[in-house]
Design a protein around this motif. Structure first.
Motif, PDB file in Angstrom:
ATOM      1  N   LEU A  92       0.813  -1.419   0.163  1.00 60.86           N
ATOM      2  CA  LEU A  92      -0.140  -0.172   0.089  1.00 60.86           C
ATOM      3  C   LEU A  92       0.588   1.116  -0.061  1.00 60.86           C
ATOM      4  N   HIS A  93       1.702   1.412   0.692  1.00 57.69           N
ATOM      5  CA  HIS A  93       2.538   2.558   1.133  1.00 57.69           C
ATOM      6  C   HIS A  93       3.948   2.609   0.467  1.00 57.69           C
ATOM      7  N   ALA A  94       4.495   1.509  -0.096  1.00 61.44           N
ATOM      8  CA  ALA A  94       5.859   1.527  -0.527  1.00 61.44           C
ATOM      9  C   ALA A  94       6.169   0.289  -1.012  1.00 61.44           C
ATOM     10  N   TYR A  95       7.442  -0.260  -1.583  1.00 63.96           N
ATOM     11  CA  TYR A  95       7.947  -1.541  -1.740  1.00 63.96           C
ATOM     12  C   TYR A  95       7.904  -2.200  -0.263  1.00 63.96           C
ATOM     13  N   MET A  96       7.834  -3.385  -0.402  1.00 62.90           N
ATOM     14  CA  MET A  96       8.164  -4.319   0.687  1.00 62.90           C
ATOM     15  C   MET A  96       8.959  -5.389   0.328  1.00 62.90           C
ATOM     16  N   LEU A  97      10.036  -5.521   1.068  1.00 63.16           N
ATOM     17  CA  LEU A  97      11.058  -6.671   0.816  1.00 63.16           C
ATOM     18  C   LEU A  97      10.948  -7.695   1.846  1.00 63.16           C
ATOM     19  N   ARG A  98      10.702  -8.737   1.235  1.00 60.11           N
ATOM     20  CA  ARG A  98      10.751 -10.086   2.050  1.00 60.11           C
ATOM     21  C   ARG A  98      11.879 -10.945   1.962  1.00 60.11           C
ATOM     22  N   ILE A  99      12.717 -11.086   3.325  1.00 61.10           N
ATOM     23  CA  ILE A  99      14.055 -11.828   3.168  1.00 61.10           C
ATOM     24  C   ILE A  99      13.705 -13.189   3.633  1.00 61.10           C
TER      25      ILE A  99
ATOM     26  N   GLY B 143      11.444  -4.163  11.654  1.00 58.54           N
ATOM     27  CA  GLY B 143      11.177  -5.032  10.742  1.00 58.54           C
ATOM     28  C   GLY B 143       9.873  -6.046  11.081  1.00 58.54           C
ATOM     29  N   HIS B 144       9.107  -7.060  10.396  1.00 56.97           N
ATOM     30  CA  HIS B 144       8.130  -7.391  10.816  1.00 56.97           C
ATOM     31  C   HIS B 144       8.399  -9.126  10.776  1.00 56.97           C
TER      32      HIS B 144
ATOM     33  N   GLY C 230       5.063  -9.116  16.097  1.00 53.85           N
ATOM     34  CA  GLY C 230       5.995  -9.355  15.419  1.00 53.85           C
ATOM     35  C   GLY C 230       6.916  -8.500  14.969  1.00 53.85           C
ATOM     36  N   ASP C 231       6.508  -7.291  15.317  1.00 54.30           N
ATOM     37  CA  ASP C 231       7.561  -6.029  14.922  1.00 54.30           C
ATOM     38  C   ASP C 231       8.970  -6.051  15.656  1.00 54.30           C
ATOM     39  N   CYS C 232      10.030  -5.564  15.162  1.00 57.66           N
ATOM     40  CA  CYS C 232      10.975  -5.686  16.146  1.00 57.66           C
ATOM     41  C   CYS C 232      11.994  -4.423  15.455  1.00 57.66           C
ATOM     42  N   SER C 233      12.395  -3.684  16.379  1.00 63.52           N
ATOM     43  CA  SER C 233      12.980  -2.378  16.046  1.00 63.52           C
ATOM     44  C   SER C 233      14.587  -2.797  15.980  1.00 63.52           C
TER      45      SER C 233
ATOM     46  N   GLN D 195      10.048  -9.131   7.137  1.00 63.71           N
ATOM     47  CA  GLN D 195       9.832  -8.243   5.949  1.00 63.71           C
ATOM     48  C   GLN D 195       9.853  -6.929   6.389  1.00 63.71           C
ATOM     49  N   PHE D 196      10.334  -6.023   5.254  1.00 65.81           N
ATOM     50  CA  PHE D 196      10.478  -4.360   5.586  1.00 65.81           C
ATOM     51  C   PHE D 196       9.540  -3.555   4.715  1.00 65.81           C
ATOM     52  N   ASN D 197       8.805  -2.861   5.641  1.00 64.78           N
ATOM     53  CA  ASN D 197       7.392  -2.287   4.831  1.00 64.78           C
ATOM     54  C   ASN D 197       7.677  -0.958   4.420  1.00 64.78           C
ATOM     55  N   TRP D 198       9.077  -0.526   4.389  1.00 64.91           N
ATOM     56  CA  TRP D 198       9.149   0.869   3.901  1.00 64.91           C
ATOM     57  C   TRP D 198      10.300   1.324   2.913  1.00 64.91           C
ATOM     58  N   ILE D 199      10.399   0.210   1.983  1.00 62.84           N
ATOM     59  CA  ILE D 199      11.678   0.304   1.024  1.00 62.84           C
ATOM     60  C   ILE D 199      11.546   0.859  -0.219  1.00 62.84           C
ATOM     61  N   LYS D 200      12.457   1.569  -0.512  1.00 62.01           N
ATOM     62  CA  LYS D 200      12.522   2.341  -1.745  1.00 62.01           C
ATOM     63  C   LYS D 200      13.115   1.720  -2.754  1.00 62.01           C
ATOM     64  N   LEU D 201      12.595   1.489  -3.975  1.00 59.78           N
ATOM     65  CA  LEU D 201      13.192   0.782  -5.071  1.00 59.78           C
ATOM     66  C   LEU D 201      14.554   0.752  -5.257  1.00 59.78           C
ATOM     67  N   GLU D 202      14.854   2.346  -5.330  1.00 59.18           N
ATOM     68  CA  GLU D 202      16.192   2.757  -5.965  1.00 59.18           C
ATOM     69  C   GLU D 202      17.352   2.337  -4.965  1.00 59.18           C
ATOM     70  N   GLU D 203      16.833   2.111  -3.813  1.00 58.43           N
ATOM     71  CA  GLU D 203      17.776   1.378  -2.758  1.00 58.43           C
ATOM     72  C   GLU D 203      18.048  -0.004  -2.524  1.00 58.43           C
ATOM     73  N   THR D 204      17.285  -0.744  -3.252  1.00 58.33           N
ATOM     74  CA  THR D 204      17.041  -2.155  -3.010  1.00 58.33           C
ATOM     75  C   THR D 204      18.372  -2.931  -3.433  1.00 58.33           C
TER      76      THR D 204
END
Lengths: 95, 551
Positions: B49-56, B83-84, B351-354, B92-101
């Motif tokens: 919804l708000h950004a790219y999400m990266l699942r590791i 992260g979640h 499940g969130d962890c800073s 999963q990281f919820n606020w990922i920018k494509l250009e930084e991936t």
């Protein structure tokens, strides 16, 4: 009588995925209040205008959504779009 | 744990370079979104919804402290500081920018992590018991087999375009702590009467729109034949699984359509027809032994005297005693315990962890748990090997990081998917429902005892609601969030799907509804029973009645 429903176009910004709204040719804004609103009958034309332009298109997945005006503010019709417009309804953890 | 060899490192470096070029071409307008989507998904990058999400991928939920620090750095530097952890033992990281991936993936590759096969119609992360290698009721450590299957499944040319995604779980203990029966393919490690190691193989489990529990296709496959036999299972699915209808594409639908007898026959016929290929895929004892050496137990201290010390500390501090009771598990090594770190502080997103919490856990793992961390499918973390004499100090330090909530297995230890706050597929929110329930129930959760509440924000069931003792499914009805509630599910060795208790309720009615279900359970339960036991004995009717009478 219900407030009139308008159409606007939203997508996610290509480079970072941020929620953006179509304002005018080539211009996308993160503020829904600055989105261009049209009447329902003009929705298809608005979407076509939003999709136009040379690649790379600044927004991914442009789509029409419904919204109403509330004074100066624009309020999306669905909860999903309200959450897209204003962020998660839950606080997240600070680093 | 498994360490990458030169081939692994080279492959991953090449993959990151390819991906970097793909992102460059996408940002330059040389690739359209249609062309790029599958390329980013192959590396775990979704658009939410708000950004790219990266699942590791966190293979079988095992992390080194260095890897956890690597994830902390992703959270700090490229996300919003957290992260979640998911029900797939991934993050999963919820606020990922494509250009930084590309930089993120290069950073992760340096700690031997990636997002490959966390999307797409192929094998997903192989999951297992978070107490693998340390549980007393275990036949053998399942992780060497997880790694063997992972290597076989990674970019498998024949099975990279299956009808749909494919999830494998492996459990090696008496108790099923890997929710095997809700997986496409399940492996229960067994020792035969002759002392031979092998696996019972199950197929056709899954939740989602059509929840079905897995059935056994073969009671015992000798470990030598493991890869050949599961290849036969996959070939049957690859050939007959439906590609014409997304909702009928999982192996569970094929097994349901054929019936387990016919499925078994198809697999056995395929297996017989494999001929020489079976030998090519055979797992020699030496290969297994070499992999087992990568998972050799650490050099434990002689800690036999620790029990008395721990008992004394617990006796003088009730809060510590409560945490010991709820958050530690027995370890096969004398004087040691496994510690479950709750990522469910009451009222916070589950499940969130800073980033700082991840670093805290990584530091504690180095100091007290041989540098090892596990991720559980119920969205908590585990320090697998802690000396009992260190538990008090550990408890204090976890507490300082808001990581010592003594609620493991209790009502506030809720599983919840990201839901409509983040997820593009969700139809309703999950996290606020979990938060409200946790706050409401925390005061009486000790009296209630073990209780698993599981919440999904859509029919896809990432929150495993069908197998929650109390399950909550968020739907959208006439533009409003609406929640369907089930009772009696469980995901252990006696796995069961919950029964629907009645019409869906509005968000503001959930707490009262769950309260009545819990009250009914407390009235109905007999000494020694847990929720699934009571449900098996009394069925759905008394729970329905409890709600009906209240209305």
């Amino acid at each position: 009588m219900d407030d009139p429903t308008f159409k606007l176009v939203t997508g996610n910004r290509l480079r970072d995925g941020a929620v953006v709204y179509f304002a005018s040719a080539g211009i996308w804004t993160p503020r829904i209040d600055d989105a261009r609103l049209v009447e329902e009958k003009d929705g298809a034309a608005l979407l076509a205008e939003a999709q136009a332009g040379p690649p790379p298109h600044p927004a991914v997945g442009p789509a029409l959504i419904d919204a109403v005006r509330d004074g100066d503010r624009v309020v999306p019709a669905t909860l999903r779009e309200k959450i897209r417009a204003s962020g998660p309804t839950v606080a997240y953890r600070a680093a | 744990m498994y360490r990458y060899d030169e081939f692994d490192r080279k492959f991953l470096a090449e993959r990151v370079a390819q991906y970097r070029d793909q992102v460059r071409r996408r940002l330059a307008g040389q690739l359209s979104e249609d062309e790029f989507r599958s390329l980013r998904l192959m590396n775990g990058l979704y658009l939410q919804l708000h950004a790219y999400m990266l699942r590791i991928s966190i293979p079988y939920g095992t992390l080194s402290s260095a890897q956890l620090r690597g994830l902390a750095e992703v959270a700090r530097r490229w996300d919003k500081g957290y992260g979640h952890f998911t029900t797939r033992q991934n993050i999963q990281f919820n606020w990922i920018k494509l250009e930084e991936t590309p930089d993120i993936l290069a950073h992760l590759a340096a700690v031997q992590l990636h997002g490959i096969q966390t999307s797409g119609n192929s094998f997903r992360n192989i999951t297992t018991d978070p107490f693998a290698g340390v549980a007393g009721d275990e036949i053998e450590d399942p992780r060497p087999y997880c790694e063997i299957v992972r290597q076989w499944a990674a970019l498998h040319p024949e099975f990279s375009f299956l009808p749909r995604k494919f999830k494998i779980a492996i459990n090696a203990a008496d108790a099923d702590r890997a929710a095997v029966k809700i997986h496409d393919l399940g492996l229960y490690l067994r020792r035969s009467d002759r002392g031979e190691i092998g696996f019972a193989v199950t197929v056709g489990g899954g939740l989602g729109r059509t929840p079905i529990l897995a059935q056994t296709v073969r009671d015992f496959v000798p470990r030598r034949e493991l890869l050949a036999y599961i290849s036969a299972c996959l070939r049957v699915y690859n050939q007959y699984g439906r590609r014409d209808n997304l909702f009928k594409s999982r192996i569970k639908i094929l097994v349901q359509a054929l019936g387990i007898e016919k499925m078994r026959q198809e697999v056995e016929d395929e297996y017989a027809a494999m001929g020489d290929e079976r030998e090519a895929l055979a797992l020699p004892d030496e290969a297994v032994a070499a992999m087992q050496a990568q998972f050799a137990p650490p050099a434990y201290a002689d800690a036999a005297g620790d029990d008395a010390e721990l008992a004394q500390a617990a006796a003088s501090e009730p809060d510590f005693a409560r945490w010991i009771e709820r958050n530690t598990r027995p370890h096969k090594q004398a004087g040691h315990a496994s510690v479950v770190i709750s990522l469910k502080p009451v009222g916070r997103p589950t499940g969130d962890c800073s980033a700082s919490q991840m670093r805290t856990v990584a530091d504690l793992a180095d100091e007290l748990s041989f540098g090892e961390v596990r991720v559980t499918h119920d969205q908590n973390l585990v320090l697998p090997h802690v000396r009992k004499s260190a538990l008090y100090d550990l408890w204090l330090r976890l507490g300082a990081g808001d990581l010592a909530t003594p609620n493991i297995g209790l009502a506030s230890d809720i599983i919840a998917c990201p839901g409509l706050d983040y997820c593009g597929l969700a139809t309703a929110r999950s996290i606020p429902v979990a938060q409200a329930l946790a706050v409401h129930l925390a005061g009486r959760e000790a009296a209630i005892g073990p209780l698993q509440i599981k919440i999904s924000g859509c029919i896809n069931a990432c929150g495993h609601h069908h197998v929650g003792h109390i399950g909550i499914l968020g739907l959208e009805k006439n533009g409003a969030e609406s929640y369907q509630i089930t009772v009696g599910g469980s995901d252990g060795e006696q796995a069961a799907l919950g029964g629907i208790i009645g019409p869906a309720v509005a968000a503001h009615e959930i707490t009262a509804t769950v309260d009545r279900l819990i009250d009914a359970y407390l009235r109905l339960r007999r000494d020694g029973e847990q929720f699934p036991d009571t449900y098996r004995r009394v069925g759905l009717a008394p729970f329905k009645e409890a709600l009906y009478v209240a209305r």
